[in-house]
Design an enzyme around this catalytic site. Sequence first.
Site, PDB file in Angstrom:
ATOM      1  N   LYS A 115      26.672  -5.760  20.340  1.00 26.24           N
ATOM      2  CA  LYS A 115      27.593  -6.259  21.531  1.00 26.24           C
ATOM      3  C   LYS A 115      26.524  -5.901  22.452  1.00 26.24           C
ATOM      4  O   LYS A 115      26.216  -5.330  22.413  1.00 26.24           O
ATOM      5  CB  LYS A 115      28.885  -4.834  21.873  1.00 26.24           C
ATOM      6  CG  LYS A 115      28.749  -4.120  21.446  1.00 26.24           C
ATOM      7  CD  LYS A 115      28.671  -3.077  22.876  1.00 26.24           C
ATOM      8  CE  LYS A 115      28.049  -1.487  23.081  1.00 26.24           C
ATOM      9  NZ  LYS A 115      27.634  -1.181  24.342  1.00 26.24           N
ATOM     10  N   ALA A 158      19.471   2.978  19.521  1.00 28.54           N
ATOM     11  CA  ALA A 158      19.836   3.992  20.555  1.00 28.54           C
ATOM     12  C   ALA A 158      19.429   2.229  21.673  1.00 28.54           C
ATOM     13  O   ALA A 158      18.747   2.958  23.143  1.00 28.54           O
ATOM     14  CB  ALA A 158      18.868   4.882  20.759  1.00 28.54           C
ATOM     15  N   GLY A 175      21.601  -0.024  23.346  1.00 31.68           N
ATOM     16  CA  GLY A 175      23.189   0.058  24.272  1.00 31.68           C
ATOM     17  C   GLY A 175      23.003  -1.568  23.394  1.00 31.68           C
ATOM     18  O   GLY A 175      24.161  -1.993  24.228  1.00 31.68           O
ATOM     19  N   ASP A 209      32.964   2.667  21.062  1.00 30.65           N
ATOM     20  CA  ASP A 209      32.630   1.198  20.589  1.00 30.65           C
ATOM     21  C   ASP A 209      33.062   1.224  18.913  1.00 30.65           C
ATOM     22  O   ASP A 209      33.308  -0.596  19.215  1.00 30.65           O
ATOM     23  CB  ASP A 209      30.908   1.261  20.861  1.00 30.65           C
ATOM     24  CG  ASP A 209      30.619   0.738  22.274  1.00 30.65           C
ATOM     25  OD1 ASP A 209      31.643   1.279  23.809  1.00 30.65           O
ATOM     26  OD2 ASP A 209      29.588   1.450  21.720  1.00 30.65           O
TER      27      ASP A 209
HETATM   28  O1  C5P Z   1      32.482   7.435  21.618  1.00 26.01           O
HETATM   29  P1  C5P Z   1      31.144   7.713  21.123  1.00 26.01           P
HETATM   30  O2  C5P Z   1      30.692   9.053  20.604  1.00 26.01           O
HETATM   31  O3  C5P Z   1      30.398   6.389  21.205  1.00 26.01           O
HETATM   32  O4  C5P Z   1      30.288   8.114  22.868  1.00 26.01           O
HETATM   33  C1  C5P Z   1      28.838   9.255  23.144  1.00 26.01           C
HETATM   34  C2  C5P Z   1      28.661   9.746  24.476  1.00 26.01           C
HETATM   35  O5  C5P Z   1      28.884   8.945  25.674  1.00 26.01           O
HETATM   36  C3  C5P Z   1      29.765  11.309  24.136  1.00 26.01           C
HETATM   37  O6  C5P Z   1      30.002  11.868  23.556  1.00 26.01           O
HETATM   38  C4  C5P Z   1      29.892  10.738  25.707  1.00 26.01           C
HETATM   39  O7  C5P Z   1      29.263  11.885  26.852  1.00 26.01           O
HETATM   40  C5  C5P Z   1      29.307   9.250  26.476  1.00 26.01           C
HETATM   41  N1  C5P Z   1      30.600   8.736  26.909  1.00 26.01           N
HETATM   42  C6  C5P Z   1      31.122   8.990  28.303  1.00 26.01           C
HETATM   43  N2  C5P Z   1      32.398   7.887  28.806  1.00 26.01           N
HETATM   44  C7  C5P Z   1      32.789   7.141  27.042  1.00 26.01           C
HETATM   45  C8  C5P Z   1      32.350   6.872  26.333  1.00 26.01           C
HETATM   46  C9  C5P Z   1      30.970   7.650  26.135  1.00 26.01           C
HETATM   47  O8  C5P Z   1      31.479   9.657  28.835  1.00 26.01           O
HETATM   48  N3  C5P Z   1      33.606   5.818  27.681  1.00 26.01           N
END
Ligand code: C5P
Length: 311
Positions: free
Chosen positions: A18, A105, A107, A145
């Site tokens: 994405k 990693a 993005g 995501d």
């Molecule tokens: O949800 P996910 O595990 O992919 O998120 C990884 C990290 O990215 C989270 O632990 C957080 O630090 C950060 N994050 C965030 N706010 C979001 C999505 C991710 O702070 N909306």
Amino acid sequence: MTSAWTEPAPVTVRVPAKVNLELLVGPPRQDGYHPLSTVYQAVGLYDEITVEPATEWSVSVTGPFAGQVPSDDSNLALQAARLLGGHAPDAGPVAIAIRKKIPVAGGMAGGSADAAGALVACDALWCLGLHKEELEQVAAELGSDVPFLVAGGTAMGSGRGELLAPVLARGTFHWVFALSGAGLSTPAVYAECDRIRGSGPLAMPAPKPATMAALRSGDAHALAAVLENDLQEAAFALRPDLGEVLAQGLGLGALGGIVSGSGPTIAFLVEDKEAGIDLAVSLTASGVCPDVRRASGPVHGAHVLHGARTS
Ligand code: C5P
């Protein structure tokens, strides 16, 4: 006499990467996550996930980025399969094989894509027949995501990114992705974003009507003009070399460019496929980034390639 029981055939799922066309970030919540208003687009850069019954849970990874993916319990595809197994009384362990083409990693949600792919593959292997919406609910437990990689297409994300609403997007958009070596940690980029912003008041993010209009029109020039990522400054602060990559791509004819998600991949929007080929060649020749990929979007979310039963 042969037994009527046969081992289910392996199931292979294709799952896209994405790009966030818009990533607006609000102040951190109590749980540490940030409220988002984002627009996701699934692009045609794919991982393939194959699952088959096994005597114990395992995951193996092949492909150009295989060395960067863990094959222990921290692997998100393995976590996804186990989580869905909890919803299926007859599910046994599976062996997961990942053919990795999405940067790790970077993005572009490579890890989340594998989790989404594992959910869709195990749903088919175990004949659960879950609806997309049900799979998206399970997906949200695995990462912000992950539901979008099940859904695909173009969608608005709110909450921490897991609450989806479809967006009308006309036509096909063509992208060139400049990969930039070692990945960036998503939590580190969000933390840097908070640090740069300081403690002042911050409005809750809301979708921009101009982005919706650009997507409805299918006009790449209009979309290029509204690309926006609140994490870009933080990614540039952690990786100052990325500014040069963005400037090079724009100088070489991209209509627009943006850090993809939390970076470090830079996504360039181009006019059409030919412009994408030209930009990919020029970027590679410039030596500004170690690797380049082309893809177009929107494309479907995680879907079974082969091995699904028809009943
Ligand atoms: O949800 P996910 O595990 O992919 O998120 C990884 C990290 O990215 C989270 O632990 C957080 O630090 C950060 N994050 C965030 N706010 C979001 C999505 C991710 O702070 N909306």
